[in-house]
Design a protein around this motif. Structure first.
Motif, short mmCIF file in Angstrom:
data_model
loop_
_atom_site.label_atom_id
_atom_site.label_comp_id
_atom_site.label_asym_id
_atom_site.label_seq_id
_atom_site.Cartn_x
_atom_site.Cartn_y
_atom_site.Cartn_z
N ASP A 103 -3.51 22.86 7.39
CA ASP A 103 -2.30 22.67 6.58
C ASP A 103 -1.98 21.20 6.33
O ASP A 103 -0.99 20.88 5.69
N TRP A 104 -2.81 20.31 6.84
CA TRP A 104 -2.54 18.87 6.67
C TRP A 104 -2.82 18.44 5.23
O TRP A 104 -3.80 18.88 4.61
N ASN A 105 -2.01 17.54 4.75
CA ASN A 105 -2.19 16.97 3.41
C ASN A 105 -2.95 15.64 3.53
O ASN A 105 -2.38 14.56 3.42
N LEU A 106 -4.26 15.74 3.76
CA LEU A 106 -5.08 14.55 3.97
C LEU A 106 -5.42 13.87 2.66
O LEU A 106 -5.62 14.52 1.64
N SER A 107 -5.51 12.54 2.71
CA SER A 107 -5.93 11.76 1.54
C SER A 107 -7.45 11.75 1.46
O SER A 107 -8.14 11.85 2.48
N ASP A 108 -7.96 11.57 0.26
CA ASP A 108 -9.41 11.52 0.07
C ASP A 108 -10.01 10.17 0.48
O ASP A 108 -11.15 10.09 0.89
N GLY A 134 0.83 -1.20 0.00
CA GLY A 134 0.00 0.00 0.00
C GLY A 134 0.86 1.24 0.00
O GLY A 134 2.05 1.19 -0.32
N GLU A 135 0.27 2.36 0.40
CA GLU A 135 0.98 3.64 0.37
C GLU A 135 0.79 4.35 1.70
O GLU A 135 -0.29 4.32 2.30
N ILE A 136 1.86 4.97 2.18
CA ILE A 136 1.83 5.71 3.44
C ILE A 136 2.03 7.19 3.16
O ILE A 136 2.99 7.58 2.49
N ASN A 137 1.13 8.01 3.68
CA ASN A 137 1.17 9.45 3.46
C ASN A 137 1.34 10.17 4.80
O ASN A 137 0.51 10.01 5.69
N MET A 138 2.41 10.95 4.94
CA MET A 138 2.57 11.77 6.14
C MET A 138 1.82 13.09 5.92
O MET A 138 2.22 13.90 5.09
#
Length: 381
Positions: free
Chosen positions: A157-162, A136-140
């Motif tokens: 300011d968070w870069n949240l995933s959809d 899978g993929e991990i997003n900080m």
């Protein structure tokens, strides 16, 4: 030896005349309530009249199963765990869950991680190892590294995933003394490391997909980790996931796929009983806030001591502080130890001092520490 079946006490009466001990401010393994240790000492050689130590009883015996069932029921009651959550008593500490979480929940998707200190940083690094293997993929979404983990980036300011499979964060960073009190506003399962804050304040379990906590702060001795996981998150594990890390498998086996940490589980149950006798989590939460307020006020009222953490994120469990003159650090530690105040040295990554004031640390110990700090400042400030 008694040949009668063991009868498990349902409402223990703790020894309130137990001997005093030195104030212990260790971050973990941390102090355990004196009354609990006294009770365990009384039962060490002859548990419940069985003629055996609880460490010697089969984990599959009806007597020991009564311990596990009672411990789970008491924990469910203390933090009001809904029926659609499984409670697992596992091994390996919270750090092993850094691996178990992506192996159980990532499943080819994308997961969001917030980094606010050493432990959340370790969690994301471990998760990325599995992402690198193609799981899978991990997003900080954000990191507080630029502030040396003394503040949390604004959620705007968070870069949240959809479409994240889950959102992971650490509620309380023991090393940096930073605690997140407000829940992250996300529309995916919240996975939270509560190792150093569980049972210290009231929480709404239903807001989380999963809560996990190493025992050695507010639950009991090291060697045990508790996982509270919503049932709909079971059965998603990667084929790579070892059975002992598979939440669905452990739930089906009632945390006994292999021999559990029996003594740690038993002591956790005693701690749960002790918390109930103190008036429950809400009552302890008020005392914990009093302890923290007293210590932070002493620091803030002084030009000799300082705490670097943004006020709204100051931990009520772990209070790091520095001296204006760092050359006095060694003297502070030597004289505090001579005064009977133990384990005040800060973590090697941040230096200074740190007082961990978990549930088992009474207000009187914090008052003794404050009195010492004031006297030390008068002497050397």
């Amino acid at each position: 030896m008694s040949t009668n079946p063991v009868s498990i006490k349902t409402t223990p009466t703790f020894n309130t005349s137990a001997p005093n001990r030195l104030p212990n401010f260790s971050a973990g393994p941390a102090t355990i309530p004196t009354a609990v240790l006294s009770r365990a000492q009384e039962e060490l050689l002859d548990w419940q009249g069985s003629g055996m130590s609880v460490m010697e009883v089969s984990h599959r015996s009806k007597e020991y199963l009564a311990i596990t069932e009672k411990a789970e029921a008491k924990l469910r009651s203390l933090i009001e765990i809904p029926d659609n959550y499984k409670v697992l008593f596992l091994q390996g500490g919270a750090s092993l869950q850094f691996s178990a979480i992506p192996l159980n929940l990532l499943n080819g998707g994308r997961a969001d991680y917030l980094t606010t200190g050493t432990w959340s940083d370790k969690a994301i690094k471990e998760a990325k190892r599995y992402a690198n293997l193609g799981l899978g993929e991990i997003n900080m979404v954000a990191t507080g590294k630029d502030s040396n983990f003394t503040d949390v980036p604004a959620q705007s300011d968070w870069n949240l995933s959809d479409d994240a499979a889950y959102f992971h964060y650490c509620a309380n960073e023991t090393i940096h003394g930073l605690q997140i009190f407000e829940l992250p506003q996300v529309n995916v399962p919240l996975i939270v490391d509560m190792s150093s804050s569980i049972l210290s304040q009231s929480i709404n379990v239903s807001k989380f997909g999963m809560i996990y906590a190493g025992a050695q702060k507010n639950i009991g001795p090291a060697g045990l980790v508790i996982v509270v996981v919503r049932e709909d998150l079971l059965g998603r594990a990667s084929e790579w996931c070892p059975l002992l890390l598979n939440y669905k498998h452990q739930a089906e086996k009632e945390s006994m796929s292999n021999t559990p940490a029996t003594y740690s589980w038993y002591l956790a149950g005693l701690v749960f009983d002790w918390i109930e006798e103190q008036g429950g989590v809400a009552a302890l939460g008020k005392i914990n806030q009093q302890k923290a307020d007293l210590l932070y006020k002493t620091i803030d009222d002084s030009s000799f001591y300082s705490n670097p953490v943004a006020t709204q994120y100051r931990s009520i469990m772990n209070v790091p502080f520095t001296l204006a003159d760092s050359s006095l650090d060694k003297v502070f530690l030597e004289e505090s130890a001579a005064a009977g105040l133990m384990n005040l040295k800060g973590h090697r990554d941040v230096g200074g001092m740190r007082a961990s004031i978990y549930n088992a640390v009474p207000l009187e110990w914090v008052q003794q520490l404050v009195d010492f700090m004031i006297a030390f400042e008068k002497k050397y400030g």
